[in-house]
Design an enzyme around this catalytic site. Structure first.
Site: not given
Length: 263
Positions: A60, A49
């Protein structure tokens, strides 16, 4: 058969679970990032990823936010992120690469141009966290024409009424977010994750990979044991943030991968 489908077919034949690693493209700089990415398959990573740096990464936590900022400060762009994949493909044409990030940089580039460039670079899948199923016509459905999987997130709040909508155009695998909240915060629990993975698998034939809150080889083994594999990102990114040499980062990744593969 896509690289992602082929990888899961291989893992099933070998009786192994998948280990997926996340790193931010361009962190801490382009050359170091490229060296890390090139080393991930040999460290046991089944799927890479690759984060797309963005100025407003709302899903995030601080660790990955900081990684994105370091990358942007170092001049990382979407084009340079594609260049990392192009460089990887010169030495590895089998490990799947999934780009993970937000829609704004893709929209700014233009969807058709982005998908064409991504396919040419060797991207296999996309995770775009701020495009819900209601916006599938924006990117998810067009990606099909370029044989790029669109991987959807399911979360603890994705109930049975919502799940069919989430799964409708998903391909490659389903990414189950193990905890409520942002990356790098609460720890994942196999006891809590197992029933949720089973519920999702009852509704789809796609593999279910679990991410968020996994930081150690033991946790990787535990979570992969109740799913088709696991994703680790923040713990790896933290090693990079600490300035560890590439060899030490890859050794840490290898330990995590070994944990997942023991499941």
């Amino acid at each position: 058969m896509s690289r992602i489908d082929a990888k899961f077919a291989q893992l099933r034949a070998e009786g192994r679970k998948a280990f997926v690693s996340y790193v931010m493209a361009g962190d801490p700089d382009y050359e170091t990032s490229l060296e890390i990415v090139k080393g991930l398959p040999a460290a046991g990573v089944d799927i890479i990823e690759l984060g797309m740096p963005f100025t407003d990464p709302m899903a995030d936590g601080l660790t990955i936010q900081a990684a994105g900022q370091r990358a942007l400060d170092g001049g990382q762009t979407l084009e340079k992120t594609l260049d990392i994949v192009r460089a990887l493909r010169k030495v590895d044409n089998t490990t799947p690469v999934v780009m993970m990030g937000y829609y704004n940089p893709i929209y700014s580039r233009g969807v058709t141009r982005f998908l064409s460039d991504a396919r040419e670079a060797g991207i296999d899948g996309l995770i775009v966290v701020d495009l819900p199923p209601e916006e599938d016509s924006e990117l998810c459905i067009p990606a099909r024409d370029y044989d790029i999987n669109f991987i959807r997130l399911a979360t603890p709040t994705t109930d049975n009424a919502r799940l069919p909508t989430v799964l409708q155009n998903t391909s490659g695998f389903v990414y189950y977010v193990s905890v409520n909240g942002i990356t790098g915060t609460a720890a994942a629990s196999a006891a809590a994750v197992g029933p949720e993975v089973a519920r999702i698998k009852a509704a789809t034939d796609l593999p279910v990979i679990v991410g968020f809150g996994i930081r150690s080889p033991e946790a990787a083994e535990s979570i992969a044991g109740v799913a088709d594999g696991c994703v680790i990102g923040s713990a790896i990114v933290a090693q990079i943030a600490d300035g560890k040499p590439v060899s030490e980062v890859l050794s840490f990744v290898a330990d995590l991968a070994a944990g997942a593969h023991r499941a």
